[in-house]
Design a protein around this motif. Structure first.
Motif, PDB file in Angstrom:
ATOM      1  N   VAL C 385      96.919  74.355 -30.413  1.00  0.00           N
ATOM      2  CA  VAL C 385      97.820  73.251 -30.087  1.00  0.00           C
ATOM      3  C   VAL C 385      98.539  73.628 -28.806  1.00  0.00           C
ATOM      4  N   ARG C 386      98.405  72.763 -27.821  1.00  0.00           N
ATOM      5  CA  ARG C 386      98.973  73.146 -26.537  1.00  0.00           C
ATOM      6  C   ARG C 386     100.485  72.966 -26.490  1.00  0.00           C
ATOM      7  N   ALA C 387     101.146  73.840 -25.795  1.00  0.00           N
ATOM      8  CA  ALA C 387     102.604  73.777 -25.668  1.00  0.00           C
ATOM      9  C   ALA C 387     103.024  72.463 -25.027  1.00  0.00           C
ATOM     10  N   THR C 388     102.188  71.931 -24.142  1.00  0.00           N
ATOM     11  CA  THR C 388     102.546  70.697 -23.458  1.00  0.00           C
ATOM     12  C   THR C 388     102.671  69.534 -24.425  1.00  0.00           C
ATOM     13  N   LEU C 389     101.917  69.595 -25.551  1.00  0.00           N
ATOM     14  CA  LEU C 389     102.032  68.526 -26.536  1.00  0.00           C
ATOM     15  C   LEU C 389     103.284  68.714 -27.385  1.00  0.00           C
ATOM     16  N   LEU C 390     103.615  69.976 -27.643  1.00  0.00           N
ATOM     17  CA  LEU C 390     104.748  70.252 -28.525  1.00  0.00           C
ATOM     18  C   LEU C 390     106.084  69.958 -27.861  1.00  0.00           C
ATOM     19  N   ALA C 391     106.178  70.218 -26.547  1.00  0.00           N
ATOM     20  CA  ALA C 391     107.476  70.119 -25.874  1.00  0.00           C
ATOM     21  C   ALA C 391     108.124  68.739 -26.042  1.00  0.00           C
ATOM     22  N   PRO C 392     107.411  67.623 -25.684  1.00  0.00           N
ATOM     23  CA  PRO C 392     108.094  66.330 -25.824  1.00  0.00           C
ATOM     24  C   PRO C 392     108.464  66.011 -27.275  1.00  0.00           C
ATOM     25  N   ILE C 393     107.625  66.444 -28.210  1.00  0.00           N
ATOM     26  CA  ILE C 393     107.944  66.181 -29.622  1.00  0.00           C
ATOM     27  C   ILE C 393     109.232  66.907 -30.001  1.00  0.00           C
ATOM     28  N   THR C 394     109.345  68.167 -29.572  1.00  0.00           N
ATOM     29  CA  THR C 394     110.557  68.932 -29.882  1.00  0.00           C
ATOM     30  C   THR C 394     111.786  68.292 -29.237  1.00  0.00           C
ATOM     31  N   VAL C 395     111.607  67.818 -27.995  1.00  0.00           N
ATOM     32  CA  VAL C 395     112.742  67.179 -27.320  1.00  0.00           C
ATOM     33  C   VAL C 395     113.197  65.954 -28.104  1.00  0.00           C
ATOM     34  N   LEU C 396     112.248  65.144 -28.537  1.00  0.00           N
ATOM     35  CA  LEU C 396     112.622  63.931 -29.268  1.00  0.00           C
ATOM     36  C   LEU C 396     113.247  64.270 -30.615  1.00  0.00           C
ATOM     37  N   ILE C 397     112.705  65.271 -31.298  1.00  0.00           N
ATOM     38  CA  ILE C 397     113.308  65.677 -32.572  1.00  0.00           C
ATOM     39  C   ILE C 397     114.757  66.082 -32.334  1.00  0.00           C
ATOM     40  N   THR C 398     114.998  66.803 -31.236  1.00  0.00           N
ATOM     41  CA  THR C 398     116.355  67.236 -30.920  1.00  0.00           C
ATOM     42  C   THR C 398     117.272  66.046 -30.668  1.00  0.00           C
ATOM     43  N   LEU C 399     116.817  65.118 -29.792  1.00  0.00           N
ATOM     44  CA  LEU C 399     117.685  64.003 -29.415  1.00  0.00           C
ATOM     45  C   LEU C 399     117.989  63.111 -30.614  1.00  0.00           C
ATOM     46  N   ILE C 400     116.955  62.820 -31.409  1.00  0.00           N
ATOM     47  CA  ILE C 400     117.179  61.934 -32.556  1.00  0.00           C
ATOM     48  C   ILE C 400     117.874  62.703 -33.679  1.00  0.00           C
ATOM     49  N   GLY C 401     117.478  63.960 -33.852  1.00  0.00           N
ATOM     50  CA  GLY C 401     118.074  64.769 -34.921  1.00  0.00           C
ATOM     51  C   GLY C 401     119.570  64.933 -34.744  1.00  0.00           C
ATOM     52  N   VAL C 402     120.018  65.200 -33.531  1.00  0.00           N
ATOM     53  CA  VAL C 402     121.445  65.437 -33.322  1.00  0.00           C
ATOM     54  C   VAL C 402     122.226  64.151 -33.568  1.00  0.00           C
TER      55      VAL C 402
END
Lengths: 185, 336, 497
Positions: C385-402
């Motif tokens: 799984v490429r890091a490039t795919l994970l990064a935007p998902i993590t960013v969105l989880i952060t923004l929505i999660g907070v």
């Protein structure tokens, strides 16, 4: 480029017969390994500017806490603690400024720094519009920019990927968990 | 490229699932919230009760004891949210800014209404006129306690200590502080207040001998008193509480200091009357439950389930009364 | 010793929900351990919003699982790809990869898993025995002791952590200042709120941790040049041979002890423990030249030590309320969110939580041992799984999660601001760890200091006349003065011929 791992370590032990990997050496090696792919170190000017910024921050906090009232040891007032901390901060930052020439652990801004700025912009756009048009469109946009331009994925992967991610988030957060995040649909 | 295919397949699947679910999920929620009018309260929406103290303290326990009964009656979730800080002033300020739709309430401590105003500069105190009062809840007495190792057992012992006394309070502008400040002013004992964040840390500090004495709500101290780990010196009640028949009251010993904690349910100003009535009815039901009555007994609480108007009178009278004594003895509770 | 709370603790862990979240935690931990990039502190910070709806004990069980699970996961990539997934597995690369090239990847992974299990278990047993002892002196800890303890904790974390010492202390000062924002509990004065209502109750821990650790790390990684992922070495037999086990048994034993001790010390933790254990084995070895060329002990020692340290770093947190490293600071924050204040009172006041979390580590370590050996192949696949795919998902989880924490858009603004700050800090060599730690301890420190001054009637020498606070402050002075004095001495020595 120093390689992390056996070879550089082997070289060191060969030159240094007691074969002792001191803690400091090991920490250094770990950091070396992490820094291999990073932009080069920044010069003394950057370091001085950073120290100056910290001094300014500390000075602002110093004035702010002074205006809150410091009180005395017997009757400490609201500003006493932040005042003490900002004094320490300013002193340490001055030391940092004086030793700016010798510090080498700051990085230079590189072409990659623009990517970071772009990444931040997508987030700022997200937060600016999310209350008005819901999270779906800005989230898709953010995802697409990160995949296509920051991650250098293909157009097809980027478009399908961002649509898929937003759909998955919708299913998880809105449909399944009913989180009250603003949403359009 | 297997990775790519995987992503495609996964994306398609989630899209399909999303479409299937979106028919059941509600539409957009933008600009919603205003639609929950007075007619359909609670309209399936949850109710949040703020507590301005840490979990585990008596205010928190009371809120949780009531939440269940109210939730059963209203048929929606009622959650207790702790927003500790400044003796509840933070939670009260937050409550004032909430929509007056009955979905956000607060267990308001009397001390914030009739003691805090004596401790903070005028204008910084929160005026209860800025809120609707749904109902009174109960009252709680304060007891002055010390650790057995301190060797002090009576007010006379405190006078004879021959050194400044340190006393733990549950915070600036609380009944705990007022009761002790008044006692030490009238007895002429030199004493320094040490504020803690609520009853439990104060109790710990007295137990550990960090401070000489502390004034704590009876319900929070009774267990340790019964276990012999704390010694009661006086209570600040008007009459000896039935739970502590052998401990004298400060009034008995000649000091004019009845100080009590009282609690009520507050709602933001402008909550429609019909919503207030509905909530009051729900709380009445919760008060009537056998479990809740037992809870009051277990925690040495005296019910004070009066309506909003009566409660407002009680608290205003207390504020005027305390203001007089504080002025008379020239006591400073906080920063003026 | 009364064993009933310990047994009740097992009852808590064996509740299905807790078992499930323990499993989820260790799996997430292993996955992020395998993936280079996000570390355990960042992952736990990002997942904070998820835990808010859970019971306190359940959420801490999961977060703890992520932490020690990551130590297992980090090994896999170190051995197979020479890419340490975690800083604490960096030294494993030296001998692990060498073994893999000799076709003994399975042996290395097997030994690492067994050593990790052993080290973790030793630490848990010691934790179970030690914690109630500390709780016994809980009442002796008054405001002066907390003041000294918090000061010492912040200083140790700042000075022992790798990187620039002065900058770490500066970061800690910034954290202390951030903690003063909001209404002052002693006087009711508003501090540094700029009349902003959202700041009136102070800055929230969640957006700060998520921003500095989560977004900051993701943004920082954006600048990294892409590295080609090498093809992993094939893994054959994972069960180590008897001879290998025998050879590494000493290393496992010493690694457990060393890891346990270094984990307890504030500022220690898994990375330092793995380095120290490797160095110790190499120094003791009869043929030190074998190290770096595929010595089994070179894998066993650091892997045992990092897991032992990961577990024992819970001791200062759960017994004294002092987080020993950045990850513990985030878990401290998670406890506070649930209304649990960690400290000497925890063992007696919240026995279910304490023993539930401690005992969950036994279960978690067993789960990891069971999973890590047969599932190695699966975890290697995760690397695709490429890091490039994970990064935007993590960013969105952060923004929505907070946002989900308080349903407040202001929190999203905060997380982005602190994301940018976190990036700049890393860029300029400031470790965000001490900042977060100092922020978490800030109000405890200030309140205790002011209470102490009231108790001492304004006389600061009161700190020195009380035995516990006096000793703690003496250590504080030693730790603060030692590095500059040593530096001055060595400079002098260098000048003298």
């Amino acid at each position: 480029m120093t390689e992390p791992g056996s070879r550089s370590n082997g070289d060191k032990t060969a030159a240094d017969p007691p074969a002792e990997l001191s803690l400091a050496d090991a920490v250094h090696e770990v950091e070396q390994a992490e820094h291999d792919l990073r932009p080069p170190a920044a010069g003394p000017v950057t370091n001085a500017v950073v120290a100056a910024v910290v001094i300014l921050l500390g000075a602002a906090a110093l004035l702010g806490s002074w205006s809150l009232g410091v009180g005395s040891a017997r009757t400490p007032d609201a500003g006493m603690w932040p005042f003490l901390v900002s004094v320490v901060l300013v002193v340490l930052a001055v030391v940092l400024l004086v030793t700016a020439k010798r510090t080498s652990d700051a990085e230079r801004f590189s072409r990659g720094s623009w990517l970071v700025l772009a990444g931040l912009v997508t987030m700022v756009v997200f937060v600016a519009v999310v209350e008005h048009i819901g999270f779906e469109i800005p989230a898709a946009l953010l995802c697409f920019v990160w995949l296509r331009f920051l991650g250098h994925e293909g157009w097809r992967t980027s478009i399908i990927g961002s649509a898929g991610v937003v759909a998955a988030f919708y299913v998880i957060f809105v449909a399944a968990l009913s989180v009250p995040i603003p949403h359009l649909f | 490229m297997t990775g790519n295919n995987g992503v495609t397949r996964w994306a398609a699947a989630s899209l399909a699932l999303g479409l299937a679910l979106s028919t059941t999920a509600c539409g957009g929620n933008l600009g919603s919230g205003a639609n929950s009018g007075a007619q359909d309260f609670p309209g399936g929406q949850p109710v949040t009760i703020y507590v301005g103290q840490d979990p585990g303290g008596s205010t928190d326990l009371i809120a949780r004891a009531l939440a269940k009964g109210v939730s059963d009656d209203l048929g929606v979730a009622v959650t207790v949210e702790n927003k500790p800080g400044a003796n509840g002033a933070l939670a009260a300020k937050e409550l004032a800014g909430k929509k007056p739709d009955g979905h956000t309430l607060m267990v308001y401590n009397g001390s914030l209404a009739y003691i805090t105003p004596l401790a903070v500069p005028p204008g910084e105190a929160i005026d209860i006129a800025g809120y609707e009062i749904i109902t009174g809840i109960s009252q709680d007495d304060y007891v002055l306690v010390t650790a057995p190792s301190s060797g002090m057992a009576t007010v006379e012992d405190l006078k004879k200590a021959g050194r400044p006394i340190t006393y733990g309070t549950t915070g600036v502008g609380t009944g705990s502080q007022l009761s002790q400040a008044l006692l030490f002013a009238q007895t002429g004992v030199t004493a320094t207040p040490v504020p803690f964040d609520g009853g439990s840390p104060t109790l710990t500090a007295v137990l550990g001998g960090q401070v000489d004495v502390g004034s704590i709500q009876l319900g929070e101290a009774i267990e340790q008193i019964k276990a012999g780990k704390l010694k009661p010196i006086v209570t600040f009640a008007e009459k000896r509480p039935s739970y502590l028949p052998d401990t004298p009251t400060a009034v008995e010993q000649g000091y004019t200091i009845p100080v009590q904690q009282s609690r009520a349910i507050f709602a933001p100003k402008g909550t429609p009357q019909s919503v207030q009535d509905r909530l009051r009815a729900s709380f009445q039901k919760a008060f009537g439950a056998a479990d809740y009555k037992k809870f009051n007994e277990d925690n040495q609480l005296t019910p004070n389930e009066v309506d909003g108007t009566k409660l407002r009178e009680q608290w205003t009278a207390s504020l005027d009364g305390y203001r007089k004594v504080v002025d008379q003895f020239k006591i400073t509770l906080g920063k003026k | 010793m009364d064993l009933s709370p310990v047994i009740d603790g097992f009852g808590v862990v064996l509740e299905p929900a807790n078992l499930l979240y323990c499993l989820i935690g260790v799996v997430i931990g292993m996955v992020i351990g395998v993936l280079p990039g996000l570390g355990p502190a960042a992952t736990i910070a990002i997942l904070l919003p998820v835990t808010i709806g859970l019971e306190p004990v359940t959420s801490i069980i999961m977060l703890a699982g992520i932490f020690y699970g990551a130590q297992y996961g980090g090994t896999i990539t170190s051995v197979l790809l020479r890419l340490p997934g975690e800083a604490s597995s960096v030294v494993t690369v030296f001998d692990g990869y060498a073994l893999a090239r000799q076709g003994k990847a399975g042996t290395a992974l097997g030994i690492a898993a067994i050593g990790s299990f052993f080290g973790g278990t030793v630490s848990i047993v010691a934790l179970s025995l030690l914690a109630p002892l500390v709780a016994g002196v809980a009442l002796d800890f008054g405001p002066p002791e907390y003041t000294a303890l918090a000061l010492l904790g912040i200083l140790l974390v700042s000075t022992v952590s790798s990187g620039h010492r002065l900058k770490a202390v500066i970061a800690a000062c910034l954290g202390l200042l951030l903690a003063t924002v909001g209404r002052d509990g002693f006087t009711g004065a508003e501090r540094f709120t700029f009349d902003n209502l959202s700041l009136a109750d102070g800055l929230d821990f969640v957006p700060i941790a998520m921003g500095l650790f989560g977004l900051g790390e993701i943004l920082h990684n954006l600048e990294e040049r892409h590295r080609a992922t090498p093809a992993p070495v094939a893994v054959a037999n994972v069960w180590p041979a008897k001879a290998d086990l025998k050879q590494s048994s000493g290393a496992i034993g010493r690694g457990s002890a060393l890891g346990f001790v270094l984990g307890i010390l504030p500022g220690g933790g898994a990375t330092l423990a793995s380095l120290a254990a490797y160095a110790l084995e190499k120094r003791r070895a009869k043929e030190p030249e074998r190290f770096g060329r595929g010595a089994v002990e070179g894998v066993a020692a650091p892997e045992t030590a990092n897991n032992a340290a990961a577990t024992s770093s819970f001791i200062p947190l759960l017994t004294l309320g002092i987080p020993a490293n950045a990850t513990m600071a985030v878990i401290f924050g998670a406890l506070l969110i649930h209304g649990v204040s960690p400290g000497p009172q925890l063992v007696t006041q919240e026995p279910e939580l304490f023993w539930g979390v401690v005992n969950s580590m036994y279960i978690g370590n067993i789960l990891l041992l069971i999973m890590s050996i047969p599932l190695v192949g699966l975890f290697v696949k995760i690397l695709r799984v490429r890091a490039t795919l994970l990064a935007p998902i993590t960013v969105l989880i952060t923004l929505i999660g907070v946002y989900t924490v308080n349903n407040d858009v202001f929190d999203i603004v905060l997380v982005i601001v602190f994301g940018a700050v976190g990036y700049l800090m890393k860029k300029f060599g400031f470790d965000p760890g001490p900042l977060v730690l100092a922020f978490v301890l800030g109000s405890l420190l200030e309140d205790s200091l002011r209470r102490s001054l009231l108790i001492f009637d304004g006389d600061p020498t009161g700190f020195l006349t009380r035995p516990i606070s006096g000793v703690l402050l003496a250590i504080f002075v030693l730790v603060a003065l030692l590095p500059p004095v040593r530096a001055a001495l060595s400079r002098r020595r260098a000048r003298q011929p």
